[in-house]
Design a protein around this motif. Structure first.
Motif, PDB file in Angstrom:
ATOM      1  N   LYS A 170      -8.346  -5.717  -2.049  1.00  0.00           N
ATOM      2  CA  LYS A 170      -8.791  -4.374  -2.463  1.00  0.00           C
ATOM      3  C   LYS A 170      -7.707  -3.617  -3.548  1.00  0.00           C
ATOM      4  O   LYS A 170      -6.486  -4.148  -3.501  1.00  0.00           O
ATOM      5  N   ASN A 171      -8.231  -2.624  -4.307  1.00  0.00           N
ATOM      6  CA  ASN A 171      -7.296  -2.210  -5.459  1.00  0.00           C
ATOM      7  C   ASN A 171      -6.872  -0.782  -4.743  1.00  0.00           C
ATOM      8  O   ASN A 171      -7.694  -0.030  -4.250  1.00  0.00           O
ATOM      9  N   VAL A 172      -5.492  -0.590  -4.611  1.00  0.00           N
ATOM     10  CA  VAL A 172      -5.061   0.562  -4.245  1.00  0.00           C
ATOM     11  C   VAL A 172      -4.110   1.407  -5.432  1.00  0.00           C
ATOM     12  O   VAL A 172      -3.407   2.229  -5.225  1.00  0.00           O
ATOM     13  N   GLY A 173      -4.476   0.923  -6.636  1.00  0.00           N
ATOM     14  CA  GLY A 173      -3.587   1.528  -7.744  1.00  0.00           C
ATOM     15  C   GLY A 173      -4.397   2.964  -8.271  1.00  0.00           C
ATOM     16  O   GLY A 173      -5.049   3.521  -7.412  1.00  0.00           O
ATOM     17  N   PHE A 174      -3.725   3.652  -9.266  1.00  0.00           N
ATOM     18  CA  PHE A 174      -4.087   4.979  -9.722  1.00  0.00           C
ATOM     19  C   PHE A 174      -5.562   5.074  -9.856  1.00  0.00           C
ATOM     20  O   PHE A 174      -6.023   6.066  -9.715  1.00  0.00           O
ATOM     21  N   VAL A 211       0.738  -1.252  -0.073  1.00  0.00           N
ATOM     22  CA  VAL A 211      -0.044   0.059  -0.049  1.00  0.00           C
ATOM     23  C   VAL A 211       0.868   1.218   0.008  1.00  0.00           C
ATOM     24  O   VAL A 211       0.554   2.290  -0.612  1.00  0.00           O
ATOM     25  N   GLN A 212       1.861   1.436   0.818  1.00  0.00           N
ATOM     26  CA  GLN A 212       2.838   2.577   0.904  1.00  0.00           C
ATOM     27  C   GLN A 212       3.512   2.517  -0.522  1.00  0.00           C
ATOM     28  O   GLN A 212       3.903   3.555  -1.075  1.00  0.00           O
ATOM     29  N   LEU A 213       3.864   1.390  -1.041  1.00  0.00           N
ATOM     30  CA  LEU A 213       4.644   1.514  -2.265  1.00  0.00           C
ATOM     31  C   LEU A 213       3.731   2.173  -3.398  1.00  0.00           C
ATOM     32  O   LEU A 213       3.985   2.991  -4.470  1.00  0.00           O
ATOM     33  N   PHE A 214       2.324   1.815  -3.498  1.00  0.00           N
ATOM     34  CA  PHE A 214       1.528   2.178  -4.539  1.00  0.00           C
ATOM     35  C   PHE A 214       1.406   3.544  -3.990  1.00  0.00           C
ATOM     36  O   PHE A 214       0.647   4.329  -5.153  1.00  0.00           O
ATOM     37  N   LYS A 215       1.102   4.180  -2.936  1.00  0.00           N
ATOM     38  CA  LYS A 215       0.907   5.615  -2.629  1.00  0.00           C
ATOM     39  C   LYS A 215       2.046   6.376  -3.117  1.00  0.00           C
ATOM     40  O   LYS A 215       1.931   7.386  -3.849  1.00  0.00           O
ATOM     41  N   GLY A 262      -4.355  -5.915 -11.015  1.00  0.00           N
ATOM     42  CA  GLY A 262      -5.179  -6.473 -10.314  1.00  0.00           C
ATOM     43  C   GLY A 262      -5.581  -5.846  -8.970  1.00  0.00           C
ATOM     44  O   GLY A 262      -5.033  -4.811  -8.621  1.00  0.00           O
ATOM     45  N   ASN A 263      -5.795  -6.464  -7.934  1.00  0.00           N
ATOM     46  CA  ASN A 263      -5.972  -6.195  -6.450  1.00  0.00           C
ATOM     47  C   ASN A 263      -4.721  -6.309  -5.879  1.00  0.00           C
ATOM     48  O   ASN A 263      -4.298  -7.349  -5.548  1.00  0.00           O
ATOM     49  N   GLN A 264      -4.197  -5.122  -5.528  1.00  0.00           N
ATOM     50  CA  GLN A 264      -2.745  -5.263  -4.928  1.00  0.00           C
ATOM     51  C   GLN A 264      -2.768  -5.488  -3.376  1.00  0.00           C
ATOM     52  O   GLN A 264      -1.932  -6.053  -2.801  1.00  0.00           O
ATOM     53  N   PHE A 265      -3.645  -5.191  -2.562  1.00  0.00           N
ATOM     54  CA  PHE A 265      -3.811  -5.445  -1.180  1.00  0.00           C
ATOM     55  C   PHE A 265      -4.584  -6.475  -0.799  1.00  0.00           C
ATOM     56  O   PHE A 265      -5.789  -6.816  -1.323  1.00  0.00           O
ATOM     57  N   PHE A 266      -4.088  -7.401   0.145  1.00  0.00           N
ATOM     58  CA  PHE A 266      -4.774  -8.711   0.638  1.00  0.00           C
ATOM     59  C   PHE A 266      -4.668  -8.847   1.911  1.00  0.00           C
ATOM     60  O   PHE A 266      -3.662  -8.578   2.353  1.00  0.00           O
ATOM     61  N   ALA A 267      -5.776  -9.487   2.604  1.00  0.00           N
ATOM     62  CA  ALA A 267      -5.656  -9.539   4.016  1.00  0.00           C
ATOM     63  C   ALA A 267      -6.367 -11.029   4.286  1.00  0.00           C
ATOM     64  O   ALA A 267      -7.215 -11.234   3.713  1.00  0.00           O
ATOM     65  N   ARG A 294      -8.621 -11.886  -7.517  1.00  0.00           N
ATOM     66  CA  ARG A 294      -7.427 -11.405  -8.323  1.00  0.00           C
ATOM     67  C   ARG A 294      -6.311 -10.918  -7.418  1.00  0.00           C
ATOM     68  O   ARG A 294      -6.711 -10.179  -6.611  1.00  0.00           O
ATOM     69  N   LEU A 295      -5.186 -11.568  -7.340  1.00  0.00           N
ATOM     70  CA  LEU A 295      -4.008 -11.085  -6.408  1.00  0.00           C
ATOM     71  C   LEU A 295      -2.900 -10.668  -7.257  1.00  0.00           C
ATOM     72  O   LEU A 295      -2.688 -10.884  -8.265  1.00  0.00           O
ATOM     73  N   ALA A 296      -2.117  -9.612  -6.715  1.00  0.00           N
ATOM     74  CA  ALA A 296      -0.948  -9.124  -7.665  1.00  0.00           C
ATOM     75  C   ALA A 296      -0.098  -8.533  -6.425  1.00  0.00           C
ATOM     76  O   ALA A 296      -0.309  -8.363  -5.366  1.00  0.00           O
ATOM     77  N   PHE A 297       1.255  -8.701  -6.925  1.00  0.00           N
ATOM     78  CA  PHE A 297       2.251  -8.009  -6.175  1.00  0.00           C
ATOM     79  C   PHE A 297       2.520  -8.853  -4.658  1.00  0.00           C
ATOM     80  O   PHE A 297       2.354  -8.315  -3.597  1.00  0.00           O
ATOM     81  N   ILE A 298       2.147 -10.117  -4.848  1.00  0.00           N
ATOM     82  CA  ILE A 298       2.453 -11.147  -3.690  1.00  0.00           C
ATOM     83  C   ILE A 298       3.581 -12.004  -3.949  1.00  0.00           C
ATOM     84  O   ILE A 298       3.825 -12.508  -5.015  1.00  0.00           O
TER      85      ILE A 298
END
Length: 168
Positions: free
Chosen positions: A79-83, A9-13, A61-66, A134-138
């Protein structure tokens, strides 16, 4: 066990702020506020680079997962935290009892990975309900942790199902 990738999340911010700064600089270059001798890169190259960054951010895809498997339920959220996350602001979240999980599948793609849960539901008792995330950056380490937790749940469900006797 709780698992998430909050550092993404910080990287995408940072990436989102960089894209906004590039868009502002590109608008300044197109309006001609700066003299042309200060343009090191043509404006259309910057526009193509910005478009490429936005496209990769959106398609990943959705970059954040929990994930939380403590207790009797499985909670999985993406959830998606992209631009362009405001266009697709839907959070995918499932909270289901562990005994309903029959099997799972993971499919790896170029930009993202798909995690598919097959659950048993009362609405459709003869077949399985499929829920896709959908998962990404994992990282592969996190994928292995998730898969081992899901393996434990599925194997315990199979052993319980085999030990149950049906009375007529």
């Amino acid at each position: 066990m709780k698992k998430n990738n909050q550092n993404v999340v910080q990287l995408f911010k940072i990436l989102n702020i960089t894209i906004v700064i590039l868009i502002i600089l590109n608008l300044i270059m197109y309006t001609g506020v700066l003299l042309h001798k200060y343009h090191f890169i043509p404006p259309y190259v910057v526009s193509i680079f910005i478009g490429l960054l936005v496209y990769v951010s959106y398609k990943s895809g959705n970059q954040f997962f929990a994930m939380d498997t403590k207790g009797e339920t499985i909670t999985f959220e993406t959830k998606n935290v992209g631009f362009l996350s405001f266009l697709d602001s839907k959070n995918n979240k499932i909270d289901l009892p562990k005994y309903k999980l029959i099997k799972y599948d993971i499919k790896k793609g170029i930009f993202s990975k798909n995690l598919i849960f097959y659950i048993n539901s009362k609405k459709n008792p003869n077949s399985l309900t499929k829920i896709k995330f959908r998962l990404a950056f994992i990282s592969n380490r996190n994928i292995n942790i998730i898969l081992t937790e899901l393996d434990k749940i599925v194997t315990s469900n199979c052993t319980i199902k085999d030990n149950v006797e049906v009375a007529i």
